[in-house]
Design a protein around this motif. Structure first.
Motif, mmCIF file in Angstrom:
data_model
loop_
_atom_site.group_PDB
_atom_site.id
_atom_site.type_symbol
_atom_site.label_atom_id
_atom_site.label_comp_id
_atom_site.label_asym_id
_atom_site.label_seq_id
_atom_site.Cartn_x
_atom_site.Cartn_y
_atom_site.Cartn_z
ATOM 1 N N PRO A 71 37.453 18.795 7.898
ATOM 2 C CA PRO A 71 36.609 19.956 7.590
ATOM 3 C C PRO A 71 35.978 19.338 6.074
ATOM 4 C CG PRO A 71 39.137 20.507 7.772
ATOM 5 C CD PRO A 71 38.828 18.832 7.993
ATOM 6 N N GLY A 72 35.188 20.291 5.510
ATOM 7 C CA GLY A 72 34.378 19.874 4.403
ATOM 8 C C GLY A 72 35.093 19.980 3.257
ATOM 9 N N ARG A 73 34.443 19.519 2.164
ATOM 10 C CA ARG A 73 35.105 19.697 0.775
ATOM 11 C C ARG A 73 34.024 20.372 -0.049
ATOM 12 N NH1 ARG A 73 36.837 13.864 -0.591
ATOM 13 N NH2 ARG A 73 38.114 14.525 -2.165
ATOM 14 N N ASN A 74 34.686 21.045 -0.980
ATOM 15 C CA ASN A 74 33.921 21.806 -1.901
ATOM 16 C C ASN A 74 32.879 20.986 -2.662
ATOM 17 O OD1 ASN A 74 34.613 24.714 -1.649
ATOM 18 N ND2 ASN A 74 36.561 23.891 -2.223
ATOM 19 N N ASN A 75 33.357 20.002 -3.068
ATOM 20 C CA ASN A 75 32.560 18.772 -3.580
ATOM 21 C C ASN A 75 32.321 17.655 -2.401
ATOM 22 O OD1 ASN A 75 30.999 16.743 -4.914
ATOM 23 N ND2 ASN A 75 32.631 16.406 -6.433
ATOM 24 N N PRO A 76 31.489 17.699 -1.840
ATOM 25 C CA PRO A 76 31.474 16.580 -0.542
ATOM 26 C C PRO A 76 31.088 15.364 -1.073
ATOM 27 C CG PRO A 76 29.205 17.905 -0.525
ATOM 28 C CD PRO A 76 30.338 18.467 -1.578
ATOM 29 N N VAL A 95 30.178 20.003 5.641
ATOM 30 C CA VAL A 95 30.019 18.726 5.020
ATOM 31 C C VAL A 95 30.946 17.830 5.086
ATOM 32 C CG1 VAL A 95 28.264 19.595 3.188
ATOM 33 C CG2 VAL A 95 30.698 20.058 2.875
ATOM 34 N N GLY A 96 31.929 18.024 6.178
ATOM 35 C CA GLY A 96 32.906 17.059 6.370
ATOM 36 C C GLY A 96 32.429 15.763 7.050
ATOM 37 N N ALA A 97 30.684 15.931 7.465
ATOM 38 C CA ALA A 97 30.130 14.615 7.931
ATOM 39 C C ALA A 97 29.982 13.621 6.849
ATOM 40 C CB ALA A 97 28.909 15.364 8.538
ATOM 41 N N PHE A 98 30.223 14.202 5.657
ATOM 42 C CA PHE A 98 30.028 13.135 4.422
ATOM 43 C C PHE A 98 31.256 12.200 4.660
ATOM 44 C CE2 PHE A 98 26.933 15.957 2.764
ATOM 45 C CZ PHE A 98 26.295 15.233 2.075
ATOM 46 N N TRP A 125 22.644 22.592 6.071
ATOM 47 C CA TRP A 125 21.346 22.048 5.851
ATOM 48 C C TRP A 125 20.807 22.122 4.277
ATOM 49 C CZ3 TRP A 125 18.677 26.062 2.692
ATOM 50 C CH2 TRP A 125 19.177 27.142 2.707
ATOM 51 N N LEU A 126 21.943 22.663 3.534
ATOM 52 C CA LEU A 126 21.857 22.500 2.113
ATOM 53 C C LEU A 126 22.175 21.133 1.486
ATOM 54 C CD1 LEU A 126 22.990 25.731 0.333
ATOM 55 C CD2 LEU A 126 20.566 24.755 0.211
ATOM 56 N N ALA A 127 22.779 20.461 2.279
ATOM 57 C CA ALA A 127 23.586 19.188 1.964
ATOM 58 C C ALA A 127 22.465 17.983 2.837
ATOM 59 C CB ALA A 127 24.912 19.107 2.221
ATOM 60 N N ALA A 128 21.705 18.497 3.614
ATOM 61 C CA ALA A 128 21.111 17.496 4.405
ATOM 62 C C ALA A 128 20.246 16.553 3.977
ATOM 63 C CB ALA A 128 20.170 18.098 5.637
ATOM 64 N N ASP A 129 19.552 16.921 2.902
ATOM 65 C CA ASP A 129 18.789 15.865 2.177
ATOM 66 C C ASP A 129 19.561 14.779 1.414
ATOM 67 O OD1 ASP A 129 16.448 17.045 3.000
ATOM 68 O OD2 ASP A 129 15.819 18.248 1.258
ATOM 69 N N GLU A 130 20.555 15.071 0.708
ATOM 70 C CA GLU A 130 21.619 14.379 0.067
ATOM 71 C C GLU A 130 22.213 13.283 0.820
ATOM 72 O OE1 GLU A 130 23.423 12.237 -2.950
ATOM 73 O OE2 GLU A 130 21.523 13.524 -3.120
ATOM 74 N N PHE A 131 22.735 14.183 2.041
ATOM 75 C CA PHE A 131 23.254 13.191 3.058
ATOM 76 C C PHE A 131 22.368 12.089 3.696
ATOM 77 C CE2 PHE A 131 24.613 12.410 7.364
ATOM 78 C CZ PHE A 131 25.969 12.190 7.528
ATOM 79 N N ALA A 132 21.176 12.481 3.855
ATOM 80 C CA ALA A 132 20.257 11.656 4.512
ATOM 81 C C ALA A 132 19.877 10.306 3.568
ATOM 82 C CB ALA A 132 18.644 12.138 5.019
ATOM 83 N N ARG A 133 19.720 10.655 2.286
ATOM 84 C CA ARG A 133 19.563 9.920 1.299
ATOM 85 C C ARG A 133 20.625 8.929 0.996
ATOM 86 N NH1 ARG A 133 20.630 8.614 -3.941
ATOM 87 N NH2 ARG A 133 21.995 9.959 -4.046
#
Length: 328
Positions: free
Chosen positions: A78-83, A110-113, A130-138
């Motif tokens: 699962p994702g975390r509130n602060n990925p 955001v468990g993908a992080f 989608w809100l975290a996608a740019d940071e994830f890609a960076r």
């Protein structure tokens, strides 16, 4: 511990500050799976590095330690509130060891992080909220991130987009494991479609203006008010009080888009709002939002949003509020 034969065993990984919805999604979805003879299709347990985990306002007991990850068929992260918070090293080691054994590992939102931090997504397709996608890609340039998708399946490593997309991914896994009939039954019990049309693209809020003051502060509101017009790059430059060359450079720096890409995004978003809140025809909406022809509007809308205007309206149409007299 010996697990029951004849079914898949799934471990939901409970990390500190887990998103409660993400934790519950695989537990509930897999828990509803029944085979034609009535047997459950999955045994689901919760495992983690601690005996208790905080999930938002909840404090949850954890069944198993990390060693359980080496004895299951599927791990769901699962994702975390602060990925962006670092994952405990022991968790990363356990995930890598499970992947080396060939265990399927899936992430929700955001468990993908966490999977990327463990190096399990390098060179693979992935998605996330989608809100975290740019940071994830960076942070993880070796991962081929696609925020438009509801989920990705690389065989042994799977990822899903935000929130309800975790249900989509779980149902996809059920279909792979037991076929469409069993998956469709699980979907009905979850009151969810087995397959949603389109992808995450239809849920993305486009063209989020920079939060800090920029040289575009003058032109961005102007575009919102004038997107219906037949705009040129020169029109935008005049409205911004900049040269065409400077405007183009500023847009690239501040938004990652060209000026006309931004205009197209504004038009699509305004069209989405009209589809959601009015009964206007597609022809009328195309004209209202600045598209030269209806066919051009349909083409661009489908390319960006992933579904037709009609399909989008069916999902997102907001019914007008009825009065108490009308509802009697």
């Amino acid at each position: 511990m010996a697990y029951s034969a004849g079914m898949y065993t799934t471990a939901v990984l409970a990390l500190p500050d887990a998103i409660a919805f993400d934790l519950a999604t695989p537990i509930e979805t897999f828990g509803r799976v029944r085979l034609p003879d009535g047997r459950p299709g999955y045994r689901t347990l919760v495992a983690g590095p601690e005996h208790e985990v905080t999930a938002g306002p909840l404090r949850l007991a954890v069944d198993e330690g990390l060693d359980a990850l080496q004895r299951v068929d599927l791990i769901v992260v699962p994702g975390r509130n602060n990925p962006l918070a670092p994952t405990p090293p022991a968790v990363l080691d356990a995930l890598r060891a499970a992947a080396d054994r060939g265990t399927r590992i899936a992430s929700i939102c955001v468990g993908a992080f966490t999977l990327a931090e463990a190096g399990l997504l390098d060179g693979r397709d992935a998605t996330t909220h989608w809100l975290a996608a740019d940071e994830f890609a960076r942070r993880y340039p070796a991962v081929r991130v696609n925020p438009d998708l509801l989920y990705t399946d690389n065989g042994k490593i799977l990822t899903s987009a935000g929130a309800v997309a975790g249900i989509d991914l779980c149902l996809h896994i059920v279909q792979n494991d037991y076929g469409s009939v069993v998956a469709a039954d699980a979907a009905r019990l979850a009151v969810a479609p087995l397959h949603r049309p389109g992808g995450q693209a239809q849920y993305i809020v486009r063209n989020r203006a920079p939060r800090r003051p920029t040289a575009l502060d003058r032109v961005l509101p102007w575009i919102e008010e004038n997107a219906y017009r037949d705009l040129s790059l020169a029109d935008l430059a005049d409205a911004a009080g900049l040269s065409v060359r400077t405007l183009t450079r500023r847009f690239k720096e501040e938004t990652g888009q060209s000026p006309m890409q931004w205009v197209a995004g504004v038009r699509i978003r305004q069209a989405q709002e009209l589809l959601e809140t009015t009964d206007h025809t597609v022809d009328r909406i195309a004209a209202q939002t600045g598209f030269p022809t209806t066919s051009n509007f349909r083409s661009q809308f489908g390319h960006v949003v992933g579904v037709t205007p009609g399909a989008y309206r069916k999902v997102f149409r907001t019914e007008p509020n009825r009065t108490a007299e009308e509802s009697r």
